[in-house]
Write a protein that holds these residues in place. Structure first.
Motif, PDB file in Angstrom:
ATOM      1  N   PRO A   3      23.548  59.560  36.381  1.00 48.26           N
ATOM      2  CA  PRO A   3      24.925  59.126  36.637  1.00 48.26           C
ATOM      3  C   PRO A   3      25.769  59.140  35.359  1.00 48.26           C
ATOM      4  CG  PRO A   3      23.439  57.253  36.616  1.00 48.26           C
ATOM      5  CD  PRO A   3      22.581  58.476  36.500  1.00 48.26           C
ATOM      6  N   VAL A   4      27.049  59.179  35.542  1.00 49.09           N
ATOM      7  CA  VAL A   4      27.997  59.099  34.435  1.00 49.09           C
ATOM      8  C   VAL A   4      28.359  57.628  34.265  1.00 49.09           C
ATOM      9  CG1 VAL A   4      30.291  59.766  33.638  1.00 49.09           C
ATOM     10  CG2 VAL A   4      28.902  61.389  34.923  1.00 49.09           C
ATOM     11  N   ALA A   5      28.284  57.131  33.033  1.00 50.46           N
ATOM     12  CA  ALA A   5      28.566  55.721  32.782  1.00 50.46           C
ATOM     13  C   ALA A   5      29.770  55.590  31.851  1.00 50.46           C
ATOM     14  CB  ALA A   5      27.349  55.052  32.154  1.00 50.46           C
ATOM     15  N   TYR A   6      30.596  54.600  32.141  1.00 54.53           N
ATOM     16  CA  TYR A   6      31.762  54.288  31.318  1.00 54.53           C
ATOM     17  C   TYR A   6      31.687  52.834  30.910  1.00 54.53           C
ATOM     18  CZ  TYR A   6      33.937  58.506  33.191  1.00 54.53           C
ATOM     19  OH  TYR A   6      34.220  59.793  33.544  1.00 54.53           O
ATOM     20  N   GLU A   7      32.109  52.567  29.698  1.00 55.10           N
ATOM     21  CA  GLU A   7      32.311  51.206  29.254  1.00 55.10           C
ATOM     22  C   GLU A   7      33.815  51.073  29.088  1.00 55.10           C
ATOM     23  OE1 GLU A   7      30.654  49.031  25.528  1.00 55.10           O
ATOM     24  OE2 GLU A   7      28.968  49.965  26.575  1.00 55.10           O
ATOM     25  N   VAL A   8      34.421  50.170  29.842  1.00 55.82           N
ATOM     26  CA  VAL A   8      35.873  50.059  29.858  1.00 55.82           C
ATOM     27  C   VAL A   8      36.270  48.707  29.281  1.00 55.82           C
ATOM     28  CG1 VAL A   8      37.915  50.032  31.346  1.00 55.82           C
ATOM     29  CG2 VAL A   8      35.984  51.536  31.903  1.00 55.82           C
ATOM     30  N   TYR A   9      37.237  48.728  28.376  1.00 59.14           N
ATOM     31  CA  TYR A   9      37.782  47.500  27.800  1.00 59.14           C
ATOM     32  C   TYR A   9      39.243  47.423  28.197  1.00 59.14           C
ATOM     33  CZ  TYR A   9      33.619  47.492  24.919  1.00 59.14           C
ATOM     34  OH  TYR A   9      32.321  47.471  24.492  1.00 59.14           O
ATOM     35  N   VAL A  10      39.655  46.290  28.749  1.00 57.30           N
ATOM     36  CA  VAL A  10      41.040  46.064  29.152  1.00 57.30           C
ATOM     37  C   VAL A  10      41.506  44.806  28.433  1.00 57.30           C
ATOM     38  CG1 VAL A  10      42.579  45.599  31.082  1.00 57.30           C
ATOM     39  CG2 VAL A  10      40.580  47.078  31.417  1.00 57.30           C
ATOM     40  N   ALA A  11      42.689  44.862  27.857  1.00 63.48           N
ATOM     41  CA  ALA A  11      43.205  43.703  27.131  1.00 63.48           C
ATOM     42  C   ALA A  11      44.557  43.305  27.711  1.00 63.48           C
ATOM     43  CB  ALA A  11      43.352  44.036  25.648  1.00 63.48           C
ATOM     44  N   SER A  12      44.768  42.003  27.804  1.00 57.14           N
ATOM     45  CA  SER A  12      46.052  41.469  28.246  1.00 57.14           C
ATOM     46  C   SER A  12      46.183  40.049  27.719  1.00 57.14           C
ATOM     47  CB  SER A  12      46.135  41.459  29.778  1.00 57.14           C
ATOM     48  OG  SER A  12      47.323  40.820  30.193  1.00 57.14           O
ATOM     49  N   ARG A  13      47.408  39.636  27.478  1.00 57.48           N
ATOM     50  CA  ARG A  13      47.654  38.247  27.084  1.00 57.48           C
ATOM     51  C   ARG A  13      47.628  37.331  28.299  1.00 57.48           C
ATOM     52  NH1 ARG A  13      50.167  38.476  21.754  1.00 57.48           N
ATOM     53  NH2 ARG A  13      50.715  40.632  21.376  1.00 57.48           N
ATOM     54  N   ASP A  14      47.671  37.905  29.503  1.00 57.96           N
ATOM     55  CA  ASP A  14      47.711  37.154  30.750  1.00 57.96           C
ATOM     56  C   ASP A  14      46.281  36.865  31.217  1.00 57.96           C
ATOM     57  OD1 ASP A  14      47.965  36.218  33.364  1.00 57.96           O
ATOM     58  OD2 ASP A  14      49.575  37.611  33.865  1.00 57.96           O
ATOM     59  N   ALA A  15      45.785  35.648  30.930  1.00 59.73           N
ATOM     60  CA  ALA A  15      44.408  35.281  31.291  1.00 59.73           C
ATOM     61  C   ALA A  15      44.205  35.291  32.800  1.00 59.73           C
ATOM     62  CB  ALA A  15      44.066  33.903  30.719  1.00 59.73           C
ATOM     63  N   GLY A  16      45.230  34.924  33.565  1.00 61.32           N
ATOM     64  CA  GLY A  16      45.124  34.942  35.022  1.00 61.32           C
ATOM     65  C   GLY A  16      44.905  36.353  35.550  1.00 61.32           C
ATOM     66  N   LEU A  17      45.644  37.300  34.992  1.00 67.86           N
ATOM     67  CA  LEU A  17      45.488  38.703  35.376  1.00 67.86           C
ATOM     68  C   LEU A  17      44.073  39.188  35.066  1.00 67.86           C
ATOM     69  CD1 LEU A  17      46.620  41.488  36.280  1.00 67.86           C
ATOM     70  CD2 LEU A  17      47.273  41.825  33.882  1.00 67.86           C
ATOM     71  N   MET A  18      43.561  38.826  33.900  1.00 71.78           N
ATOM     72  CA  MET A  18      42.213  39.265  33.508  1.00 71.78           C
ATOM     73  C   MET A  18      41.159  38.646  34.427  1.00 71.78           C
ATOM     74  SD  MET A  18      42.909  41.420  31.245  1.00 71.78           S
ATOM     75  CE  MET A  18      41.274  41.825  30.740  1.00 71.78           C
ATOM     76  N   GLY A  19      41.333  37.384  34.808  1.00 71.30           N
ATOM     77  CA  GLY A  19      40.411  36.744  35.746  1.00 71.30           C
ATOM     78  C   GLY A  19      40.452  37.422  37.114  1.00 71.30           C
ATOM     79  N   ASP A  20      41.659  37.745  37.591  1.00 64.56           N
ATOM     80  CA  ASP A  20      41.803  38.447  38.873  1.00 64.56           C
ATOM     81  C   ASP A  20      41.112  39.806  38.820  1.00 64.56           C
ATOM     82  OD1 ASP A  20      43.307  36.319  39.821  1.00 64.56           O
ATOM     83  OD2 ASP A  20      45.244  37.376  39.627  1.00 64.56           O
ATOM     84  N   LEU A  21      41.300  40.526  37.714  1.00 72.23           N
ATOM     85  CA  LEU A  21      40.671  41.843  37.568  1.00 72.23           C
ATOM     86  C   LEU A  21      39.147  41.722  37.551  1.00 72.23           C
ATOM     87  CD1 LEU A  21      40.824  44.880  37.097  1.00 72.23           C
ATOM     88  CD2 LEU A  21      41.134  44.411  34.660  1.00 72.23           C
ATOM     89  N   ALA A  22      38.619  40.742  36.828  1.00 73.76           N
ATOM     90  CA  ALA A  22      37.166  40.541  36.776  1.00 73.76           C
ATOM     91  C   ALA A  22      36.604  40.248  38.169  1.00 73.76           C
ATOM     92  CB  ALA A  22      36.819  39.408  35.814  1.00 73.76           C
ATOM     93  N   ARG A  23      37.274  39.358  38.915  1.00 76.19           N
ATOM     94  CA  ARG A  23      36.805  39.031  40.275  1.00 76.19           C
ATOM     95  C   ARG A  23      36.880  40.246  41.193  1.00 76.19           C
ATOM     96  NH1 ARG A  23      39.217  34.471  38.603  1.00 76.19           N
ATOM     97  NH2 ARG A  23      41.250  34.940  39.499  1.00 76.19           N
ATOM     98  N   ALA A  24      37.927  41.052  41.055  1.00 78.01           N
ATOM     99  CA  ALA A  24      38.076  42.245  41.893  1.00 78.01           C
ATOM    100  C   ALA A  24      36.979  43.267  41.590  1.00 78.01           C
ATOM    101  CB  ALA A  24      39.455  42.864  41.681  1.00 78.01           C
ATOM    102  N   LEU A  25      36.563  43.366  40.343  1.00 76.93           N
ATOM    103  CA  LEU A  25      35.493  44.311  39.987  1.00 76.93           C
ATOM    104  C   LEU A  25      34.122  43.793  40.400  1.00 76.93           C
ATOM    105  CD1 LEU A  25      36.750  45.471  36.495  1.00 76.93           C
ATOM    106  CD2 LEU A  25      36.582  46.870  38.573  1.00 76.93           C
ATOM    107  N   GLU A  26      33.931  42.475  40.351  1.00 76.95           N
ATOM    108  CA  GLU A  26      32.639  41.890  40.747  1.00 76.95           C
ATOM    109  C   GLU A  26      32.419  41.950  42.254  1.00 76.95           C
ATOM    110  OE1 GLU A  26      33.242  38.106  38.900  1.00 76.95           O
ATOM    111  OE2 GLU A  26      32.147  38.687  37.094  1.00 76.95           O
ATOM    112  N   ALA A  27      33.484  41.833  43.038  1.00 73.92           N
ATOM    113  CA  ALA A  27      33.374  41.849  44.507  1.00 73.92           C
ATOM    114  C   ALA A  27      34.543  42.656  45.067  1.00 73.92           C
ATOM    115  CB  ALA A  27      33.385  40.421  45.050  1.00 73.92           C
TER     116      ALA A  27
END
Length: 169
Positions: free
Chosen positions: A37-61
């Motif tokens: 398989p092809v693997a990627y390591e992705v880093y996303v940065a934002s000052r908006d902690a709520g946005l980052m939490g939403d993104l993490a939850r969306a990727l986990e489930a």
């Protein structure tokens, strides 16, 4: 790929008999080394902690399967980690990611390092046409490079002694 050309949803279209024929779509697949398989390591940065939490939850489930384009290029997230980080200007040491070529100076180039340099669109318009193109460099295998860099880098807690090259959109 040879897709049906559907405009009106008629029976003749569904049978592939549309007057303009079929739609030919060029298709490419990425395949990992030795067919893996092809693997990627992705880093996303934002000052908006709520946005980052939403993104993490969306990727986990995810509500829908993750995809790298067409439906038959499905992907998955193996590990999602929220970490603190900061964007700083300039870096000297080990680094991974995309680097603006004109701001990068390699400290040492080891024989196993495979450096790739090319022009890439870094900002797209809504119709997916490039708004901005930059010349970027990266190590093809994702290995850290010993660099001196005069641009923005992301220092992430947990990546001690290493930074991530930043391309601002």
């Amino acid at each position: 790929m040879n897709y049906l050309f559907l405009k009106e949803g008629t029976l003749s279209e569904l049978r592939g008999l549309y007057k303009d024929g079929r739609t030919q779509i060029p298709l490419q697949f990425l395949v990992g080394e030795e067919g893996g398989p092809v693997a990627y390591e992705v880093y996303v940065a934002s000052r908006d902690a709520g946005l980052m939490g939403d993104l993490a939850r969306a990727l986990e489930a995810p509500a829908y399967p993750l995809s790298l384009g067409p439906a038959f290029a499905l992907g998955w997230a193996e590990a999602v980690t929220l970490a603190r980080g900061e964007v700083v200007e300039g870096w000297e040491g080990k680094g991974i990611g995309w680097w603006q070529a004109d701001r990068l100076r390699l400290k040492e180039l080891l024989p196993e390092v495979r450096l790739y340099r090319d022009r890439f669109p870094v900002a797209l318009s809504p119709d997916r046409n490039p708004r901005r193109v930059e010349e970027l460099a990266l190590e093809i295998g994702g290995k850290p490079l010993a660099v001196a860099y005069e641009g923005p880098v992301l220092r992430v807690d947990g990546l001690e002694g290493c930074a991530v090259g930043v391309v601002r959109v």
